[in-house]
Motif scaffolding. Sequence first.
Motif: not given
Length: 79
Positions: A66, A68-70
């Motif tokens: 997993t 984060r988008k960034e």
Amino acid sequence: MRLDKFLKVSRLIKRRTVANEACDAGRVLVNDKVAKASVNVKTGDIIEIQFGNKSVKVEVLDVADTVRKEEAKDLYKYL
């Protein structure tokens, strides 16, 4: 990590089902070989995805379950 999951986590393809369908259609290559969705992806692999008339070629830099988008862009580098 499975190829379809890596494509989703890295956000190269938005949904895992779409990644699965692309693999089943033979539009995803790993190290210049047609790959199934269950292929194990590791650091250093070259993934090529064919979207209609254009294709995207990336090198896997990191594998993470997993992110984060960034941080998704840090998983691969365009070739």
